[in-house]
Design a protein around this motif. Structure first.
Motif, PDB file in Angstrom:
ATOM      1  N   UNK A   3      19.537  -0.797  -4.739  1.00 54.71           N
ATOM      2  CA  UNK A   3      19.068  -2.117  -5.105  1.00 54.71           C
ATOM      3  C   UNK A   3      19.773  -3.200  -4.309  1.00 54.71           C
ATOM      4  N   UNK A   4      21.007  -2.919  -3.851  1.00 55.46           N
ATOM      5  CA  UNK A   4      21.751  -3.912  -3.074  1.00 55.46           C
ATOM      6  C   UNK A   4      21.101  -4.193  -1.732  1.00 55.46           C
ATOM      7  N   UNK A   5      20.195  -3.306  -1.282  1.00 55.02           N
ATOM      8  CA  UNK A   5      19.525  -3.506   0.002  1.00 55.02           C
ATOM      9  C   UNK A   5      18.272  -4.363  -0.132  1.00 55.02           C
ATOM     10  N   UNK A   6      17.883  -4.707  -1.362  1.00 53.79           N
ATOM     11  CA  UNK A   6      16.736  -5.576  -1.579  1.00 53.79           C
ATOM     12  C   UNK A   6      17.143  -7.038  -1.422  1.00 53.79           C
ATOM     13  N   UNK A   7      16.227  -7.913  -0.985  1.00 53.06           N
ATOM     14  CA  UNK A   7      16.551  -9.337  -0.923  1.00 53.06           C
ATOM     15  C   UNK A   7      16.831  -9.887  -2.318  1.00 53.06           C
ATOM     16  N   UNK A   8      17.775 -10.818  -2.414  1.00 57.07           N
ATOM     17  CA  UNK A   8      18.160 -11.372  -3.708  1.00 57.07           C
ATOM     18  C   UNK A   8      17.048 -12.212  -4.315  1.00 57.07           C
ATOM     19  N   UNK A  67       7.710  -6.081  -3.476  1.00 57.01           N
ATOM     20  CA  UNK A  67       7.961  -5.941  -2.041  1.00 57.01           C
ATOM     21  C   UNK A  67       6.855  -5.176  -1.315  1.00 57.01           C
ATOM     22  N   UNK A  68       5.752  -4.912  -1.992  1.00 54.98           N
ATOM     23  CA  UNK A  68       4.654  -4.158  -1.373  1.00 54.98           C
ATOM     24  C   UNK A  68       4.106  -4.897  -0.157  1.00 54.98           C
ATOM     25  N   UNK A  69       3.897  -4.170   0.925  1.00 56.64           N
ATOM     26  CA  UNK A  69       3.372  -4.757   2.159  1.00 56.64           C
ATOM     27  C   UNK A  69       1.857  -4.961   2.040  1.00 56.64           C
ATOM     28  N   UNK A  70       1.282  -5.882   2.825  1.00 56.70           N
ATOM     29  CA  UNK A  70      -0.163  -6.149   2.738  1.00 56.70           C
ATOM     30  C   UNK A  70      -1.034  -4.933   3.034  1.00 56.70           C
ATOM     31  N   UNK A  71      -0.563  -4.041   3.911  1.00 57.67           N
ATOM     32  CA  UNK A  71      -1.304  -2.817   4.217  1.00 57.67           C
ATOM     33  C   UNK A  71      -0.360  -1.625   4.196  1.00 57.67           C
ATOM     34  N   UNK A  72      -0.939  -0.440   4.094  1.00 54.40           N
ATOM     35  CA  UNK A  72      -0.143   0.776   3.989  1.00 54.40           C
ATOM     36  C   UNK A  72      -0.861   1.931   4.679  1.00 54.40           C
ATOM     37  N   UNK A  73      -0.123   2.731   5.414  1.00 57.03           N
ATOM     38  CA  UNK A  73      -0.610   3.992   5.952  1.00 57.03           C
ATOM     39  C   UNK A  73       0.074   5.105   5.168  1.00 57.03           C
ATOM     40  N   UNK A  74      -0.696   5.855   4.375  1.00 47.16           N
ATOM     41  CA  UNK A  74      -0.107   6.910   3.556  1.00 47.16           C
ATOM     42  C   UNK A  74      -0.459   8.272   4.125  1.00 47.16           C
ATOM     43  N   UNK A  75       0.501   9.179   4.065  1.00 42.20           N
ATOM     44  CA  UNK A  75       0.330  10.511   4.651  1.00 42.20           C
ATOM     45  C   UNK A  75      -0.829  11.289   4.026  1.00 42.20           C
ATOM     46  N   UNK A  76      -1.180  11.009   2.775  1.00 42.99           N
ATOM     47  CA  UNK A  76      -2.228  11.769   2.087  1.00 42.99           C
ATOM     48  C   UNK A  76      -3.560  11.034   2.014  1.00 42.99           C
ATOM     49  N   UNK A  77      -3.650   9.877   2.634  1.00 43.21           N
ATOM     50  CA  UNK A  77      -4.879   9.082   2.581  1.00 43.21           C
ATOM     51  C   UNK A  77      -5.344   8.758   3.993  1.00 43.21           C
ATOM     52  N   UNK A  78      -6.615   8.996   4.260  1.00 43.56           N
ATOM     53  CA  UNK A  78      -7.172   8.668   5.562  1.00 43.56           C
ATOM     54  C   UNK A  78      -7.422   7.166   5.672  1.00 43.56           C
ATOM     55  N   UNK A  79      -7.130   6.627   6.825  1.00 43.64           N
ATOM     56  CA  UNK A  79      -7.378   5.214   7.052  1.00 43.64           C
ATOM     57  C   UNK A  79      -6.282   4.326   6.483  1.00 43.64           C
ATOM     58  N   UNK A  80      -6.537   3.032   6.491  1.00 43.92           N
ATOM     59  CA  UNK A  80      -5.577   2.030   6.038  1.00 43.92           C
ATOM     60  C   UNK A  80      -5.834   1.656   4.590  1.00 43.92           C
ATOM     61  N   UNK A  81      -4.762   1.482   3.843  1.00 39.73           N
ATOM     62  CA  UNK A  81      -4.874   1.013   2.465  1.00 39.73           C
ATOM     63  C   UNK A  81      -4.452  -0.453   2.414  1.00 39.73           C
ATOM     64  N   UNK A  82      -5.220  -1.237   1.666  1.00 40.73           N
ATOM     65  CA  UNK A  82      -4.980  -2.678   1.562  1.00 40.73           C
ATOM     66  C   UNK A  82      -4.461  -3.026   0.176  1.00 40.73           C
ATOM     67  N   UNK A  83      -3.422  -3.859   0.118  1.00 37.60           N
ATOM     68  CA  UNK A  83      -2.862  -4.270  -1.164  1.00 37.60           C
ATOM     69  C   UNK A  83      -3.785  -5.284  -1.831  1.00 37.60           C
ATOM     70  N   UNK A  84      -4.129  -5.018  -3.093  1.00 40.68           N
ATOM     71  CA  UNK A  84      -4.931  -5.938  -3.878  1.00 40.68           C
ATOM     72  C   UNK A  84      -4.172  -6.286  -5.145  1.00 40.68           C
ATOM     73  N   UNK A  85      -4.314  -7.530  -5.578  1.00 42.66           N
ATOM     74  CA  UNK A  85      -3.524  -8.024  -6.700  1.00 42.66           C
ATOM     75  C   UNK A  85      -4.279  -8.033  -8.023  1.00 42.66           C
ATOM     76  N   UNK A  86      -5.539  -7.626  -8.016  1.00 41.72           N
ATOM     77  CA  UNK A  86      -6.315  -7.581  -9.241  1.00 41.72           C
ATOM     78  C   UNK A  86      -6.966  -6.218  -9.397  1.00 41.72           C
ATOM     79  N   UNK A  87      -7.277  -5.859 -10.631  1.00 40.39           N
ATOM     80  CA  UNK A  87      -7.933  -4.586 -10.904  1.00 40.39           C
ATOM     81  C   UNK A  87      -9.306  -4.552 -10.250  1.00 40.39           C
TER      82      UNK A  87
END
Length: 256
Positions: A3-8, A67-87
């Motif tokens: 946790x000490x490596x996270x921004x305050x 701290x989630x990034x706007x996009x994500x490349x996951x080893x088990x998912x094809x293509x790019x994943x986009x962060x969304x803030x609503x269900x």
């Protein structure tokens, strides 16, 4: 990650201008539980919380949600994943990893799976290790599909396919555990909570043996190793950034 490596302090990812501060929320040695206002799932201990006049409000986020990034490349998912803030629209959709309903922050896959669905991941689930080497000799890998029954629920893989951890180097018996089942084993009556760490471990072992089919020959020795896997995965799901260090395991986590 410590946790000490996270921004305050950070700006809330969905509420511009809202400042969040990193807080280690504990009472004595016990981590204080909370509900994340991002993904709407339970959390414990370390979190980001809004502060007004030095008094924390009820707004709190898992570190993985904050701290989630706007996009994500996951080893088990094809293509790019986009962060969304609503269900998802209409409230439909479950997380591909844990099969819990998606009610807030989540990653949305741009390419459909073989079942014709867009994959979705809670930020905490997106951070689950894709490989965990446990002291005691077993290595587990996270898989999107397996061809065997889960040791926890005995379900046959068909339309029901939450992600699963599979042991890769067990000479006698290969073990499978759904991420969803790992959460349920830890949270079920007799599965955890209360008492010391040793008592909790014994309860998890008892729960594993209770769920396992008699023909699986799940040995108590293997269960002791599975307890470590269960603890690591559950701590990652509730947003504990020190899970890997606490359990002393070697793991590979999908990068952000």
């Amino acid at each position: 990650m410590e946790s000490s490596s996270f921004p305050a302090e950070i700006i809330h990812p969905a509420r511009l201008g809202c400042m969040l501060r990193l807080v280690e929320h504990r009472t004595g040695d016990a981590a204080v539980a909370f509900q994340c206002d991002g993904c709407m799932l339970p959390g414990e201990g370390t979190r980001y919380t809004s502060v007004v006049d030095n008094h924390p409000t009820h707004l709190a986020l898992h570190t993985s949600c904050a701290l989630a990034t706007p996009t994500l490349q996951h080893a088990l998912v094809k293509g790019t994943m986009e962060l969304r803030h609503e269900a998802p629209a209409g409230g439909a959709g479950v997380c591909s990893a844990c099969f819990e309903t998606v009610r807030g922050f989540h990653y949305y896959g741009s390419r459909k799976t073989g079942k014709g669905e867009h994959p979705k991941l809670h930020p905490c689930c997106a951070r689950l290790p894709v490989s965990i080497a446990v002291q005691g000799g077993l290595t587990f890998e996270l898989r999107a599909e397996v061809s065997h029954r889960c040791t926890g629920c005995r379900a046959i893989e068909w339309y029901y396919r939450p992600w699963c951890y599979r042991s890769t180097n067990s000479p006698d018996h290969r073990v499978y555990l759904h991420v969803k089942c790992i959460r349920e084993i830890m949270e079920s009556p007799g599965g955890g909570g209360g008492g010391g760490a040793g008592d909790e471990d014994d309860r998890v072992v008892a729960r594993l043996l209770e769920r396992a089919d008699q023909s699986s020959k799940l040995e108590r020795r293997v269960c002791k190793i599975l307890v470590i896997l269960v603890r690591v995965v559950v701590r990652m799901l509730i947003g504990d950034p020190t899970a890997l260090l606490t359990e002393g395991v070697s793991a590979i986590v999908s990068p952000w």
